[in-house]
Design a protein around this motif. Sequence first.
Motif, PDB file in Angstrom:
ATOM      1  N   LEU A 114     -40.153 -52.941  42.697  1.00 56.06           N
ATOM      2  CA  LEU A 114     -41.437 -53.611  42.845  1.00 56.06           C
ATOM      3  C   LEU A 114     -41.247 -55.116  42.962  1.00 56.06           C
ATOM      4  O   LEU A 114     -40.242 -55.667  42.503  1.00 56.06           O
ATOM      5  CB  LEU A 114     -42.330 -53.327  41.629  1.00 56.06           C
ATOM      6  N   TYR A 115     -42.245 -55.774  43.562  1.00 56.53           N
ATOM      7  CA  TYR A 115     -42.255 -57.235  43.647  1.00 56.53           C
ATOM      8  C   TYR A 115     -43.678 -57.699  43.389  1.00 56.53           C
ATOM      9  O   TYR A 115     -44.627 -57.151  43.972  1.00 56.53           O
ATOM     10  CB  TYR A 115     -41.801 -57.695  45.031  1.00 56.53           C
ATOM     11  N   GLY A 116     -43.833 -58.664  42.473  1.00 56.87           N
ATOM     12  CA  GLY A 116     -45.187 -59.140  42.244  1.00 56.87           C
ATOM     13  C   GLY A 116     -45.329 -60.028  41.034  1.00 56.87           C
ATOM     14  O   GLY A 116     -44.357 -60.565  40.491  1.00 56.87           O
ATOM     15  N   ASN A 117     -46.577 -60.167  40.610  1.00 54.84           N
ATOM     16  CA  ASN A 117     -46.969 -61.034  39.514  1.00 54.84           C
ATOM     17  C   ASN A 117     -46.221 -60.661  38.232  1.00 54.84           C
ATOM     18  O   ASN A 117     -46.162 -59.494  37.850  1.00 54.84           O
ATOM     19  CB  ASN A 117     -48.490 -60.893  39.311  1.00 54.84           C
ATOM     20  N   SER A 118     -45.642 -61.663  37.577  1.00 54.73           N
ATOM     21  CA  SER A 118     -44.784 -61.397  36.419  1.00 54.73           C
ATOM     22  C   SER A 118     -45.543 -60.759  35.267  1.00 54.73           C
ATOM     23  O   SER A 118     -44.984 -59.931  34.529  1.00 54.73           O
ATOM     24  CB  SER A 118     -44.102 -62.686  35.948  1.00 54.73           C
ATOM     25  N   ARG A 119     -46.814 -61.108  35.094  1.00 56.67           N
ATOM     26  CA  ARG A 119     -47.590 -60.493  34.011  1.00 56.67           C
ATOM     27  C   ARG A 119     -47.749 -58.990  34.255  1.00 56.67           C
ATOM     28  O   ARG A 119     -47.608 -58.172  33.342  1.00 56.67           O
ATOM     29  CB  ARG A 119     -48.964 -61.146  33.908  1.00 56.67           C
ATOM     30  N   LYS A 120     -48.057 -58.632  35.483  1.00 55.21           N
ATOM     31  CA  LYS A 120     -48.220 -57.218  35.817  1.00 55.21           C
ATOM     32  C   LYS A 120     -46.873 -56.484  35.708  1.00 55.21           C
ATOM     33  O   LYS A 120     -46.805 -55.360  35.206  1.00 55.21           O
ATOM     34  CB  LYS A 120     -48.794 -57.079  37.226  1.00 55.21           C
ATOM     35  N   ILE A 121     -45.808 -57.139  36.174  1.00 50.63           N
ATOM     36  CA  ILE A 121     -44.480 -56.520  36.075  1.00 50.63           C
ATOM     37  C   ILE A 121     -44.111 -56.279  34.618  1.00 50.63           C
ATOM     38  O   ILE A 121     -43.493 -55.257  34.272  1.00 50.63           O
ATOM     39  CB  ILE A 121     -43.420 -57.407  36.762  1.00 50.63           C
ATOM     40  N   ASN A 122     -44.500 -57.195  33.724  1.00 47.62           N
ATOM     41  CA  ASN A 122     -44.219 -57.008  32.298  1.00 47.62           C
ATOM     42  C   ASN A 122     -44.939 -55.785  31.731  1.00 47.62           C
ATOM     43  O   ASN A 122     -44.445 -55.145  30.799  1.00 47.62           O
ATOM     44  CB  ASN A 122     -44.611 -58.259  31.506  1.00 47.62           C
ATOM     45  N   GLN A 123     -46.087 -55.451  32.292  1.00 46.19           N
ATOM     46  CA  GLN A 123     -46.784 -54.234  31.870  1.00 46.19           C
ATOM     47  C   GLN A 123     -45.971 -52.995  32.236  1.00 46.19           C
ATOM     48  O   GLN A 123     -45.882 -52.041  31.455  1.00 46.19           O
ATOM     49  CB  GLN A 123     -48.168 -54.167  32.518  1.00 46.19           C
ATOM     50  N   PHE A 124     -45.373 -53.017  33.426  1.00 48.68           N
ATOM     51  CA  PHE A 124     -44.519 -51.905  33.826  1.00 48.68           C
ATOM     52  C   PHE A 124     -43.278 -51.823  32.939  1.00 48.68           C
ATOM     53  O   PHE A 124     -42.795 -50.731  32.619  1.00 48.68           O
ATOM     54  CB  PHE A 124     -44.105 -52.050  35.292  1.00 48.68           C
ATOM     55  N   LYS A 125     -42.775 -52.979  32.540  1.00 43.82           N
ATOM     56  CA  LYS A 125     -41.611 -52.996  31.652  1.00 43.82           C
ATOM     57  C   LYS A 125     -41.933 -52.328  30.321  1.00 43.82           C
ATOM     58  O   LYS A 125     -41.155 -51.511  29.811  1.00 43.82           O
ATOM     59  CB  LYS A 125     -41.151 -54.442  31.420  1.00 43.82           C
ATOM     60  N   ARG A 126     -43.099 -52.654  29.753  1.00 47.03           N
ATOM     61  CA  ARG A 126     -43.488 -52.042  28.482  1.00 47.03           C
ATOM     62  C   ARG A 126     -43.658 -50.531  28.629  1.00 47.03           C
ATOM     63  O   ARG A 126     -43.222 -49.756  27.775  1.00 47.03           O
ATOM     64  CB  ARG A 126     -44.779 -52.688  27.961  1.00 47.03           C
ATOM     65  N   LEU A 127     -44.286 -50.116  29.730  1.00 44.80           N
ATOM     66  CA  LEU A 127     -44.465 -48.683  29.985  1.00 44.80           C
ATOM     67  C   LEU A 127     -43.108 -47.981  30.097  1.00 44.80           C
ATOM     68  O   LEU A 127     -42.893 -46.909  29.529  1.00 44.80           O
ATOM     69  CB  LEU A 127     -45.268 -48.479  31.266  1.00 44.80           C
ATOM     70  N   CYS A 128     -42.201 -48.601  30.832  1.00 43.12           N
ATOM     71  CA  CYS A 128     -40.871 -48.027  31.036  1.00 43.12           C
ATOM     72  C   CYS A 128     -40.127 -47.903  29.708  1.00 43.12           C
ATOM     73  O   CYS A 128     -39.513 -46.876  29.421  1.00 43.12           O
ATOM     74  CB  CYS A 128     -40.097 -48.898  32.022  1.00 43.12           C
ATOM     75  N   ASN A 129     -40.204 -48.926  28.880  1.00 45.22           N
ATOM     76  CA  ASN A 129     -39.538 -48.886  27.578  1.00 45.22           C
ATOM     77  C   ASN A 129     -40.131 -47.811  26.677  1.00 45.22           C
ATOM     78  O   ASN A 129     -39.410 -47.097  25.980  1.00 45.22           O
ATOM     79  CB  ASN A 129     -39.630 -50.251  26.897  1.00 45.22           C
ATOM     80  N   GLN A 130     -41.455 -47.686  26.697  1.00 45.00           N
ATOM     81  CA  GLN A 130     -42.127 -46.684  25.859  1.00 45.00           C
ATOM     82  C   GLN A 130     -41.763 -45.264  26.277  1.00 45.00           C
ATOM     83  O   GLN A 130     -41.677 -44.362  25.446  1.00 45.00           O
ATOM     84  CB  GLN A 130     -43.645 -46.868  25.939  1.00 45.00           C
ATOM     85  N   ARG A 131     -41.532 -45.071  27.574  1.00 43.52           N
ATOM     86  CA  ARG A 131     -41.292 -43.730  28.098  1.00 43.52           C
ATOM     87  C   ARG A 131     -39.803 -43.430  28.289  1.00 43.52           C
ATOM     88  O   ARG A 131     -39.442 -42.399  28.868  1.00 43.52           O
ATOM     89  CB  ARG A 131     -42.023 -43.570  29.442  1.00 43.52           C
TER      90      ARG A 131
END
Length: 211
Positions: A74-91
């Motif tokens: 993915l490429y995009g806004n760092s705040r939104k990317i950080n949301q994906f990071k949290r989701l990835c870590n949780q899962r």
Amino acid sequence: MIEDIQALRQAARLTPDNENQDEKVWCIAAGNVNLIDDIAYKAIASKHSVKILFREHVILKDKRLNKKFDFIMLYGNSRKINQFKRLCNQRGGAFIQITRHYLTEEPNLMVLVAPEDMIKNLVYVLEKSKVSFAILQESQTTGFIDVDINSNVKLPNFIKSALKPLYNISDVVLSTILISVEKDEDIEKVQSIATSNRIFVIDFKDIVTED
């Protein structure tokens, strides 16, 4: 005076986020298909702030098993990317984030995705081949990836189905690493060695997107 101090404190809390809210970054998330499906769905729903650069579904065939995993870039806004990071870590997924700092400070960025034992073997082969490189980031899955018994194993289907849950909870760790390769002439060597060892490799210069 008290109001002035409170205003300064409020500004100190807000400034870092405000400065970074428009920063664009890249990321690679890897894991089982359900996790990457969810990330892809959320990325599509956030199309104004995040782009899907590509997604891959990988099946690695061993002697008895098929190891299946997905990854997405993915490429995009760092705040939104950080949301994906949290989701990835949780899962239990693997996640690497690349900022523009890496583009300016590090030569020849490459991302490698494969089961952990294959990544470790690649690092050994690269060192033995005298390739100068550095591992900048690494991330491993903590959740399972899908594993099936392949068609070479002659067992009734009902037995294969019964065994599948046991293989899915086995210790198959997926690794994602970001490396920098010092010499331009070594890039093709890294690509060749990775490909011959069934490791997915991304040459970063081929996918960098400017605004």
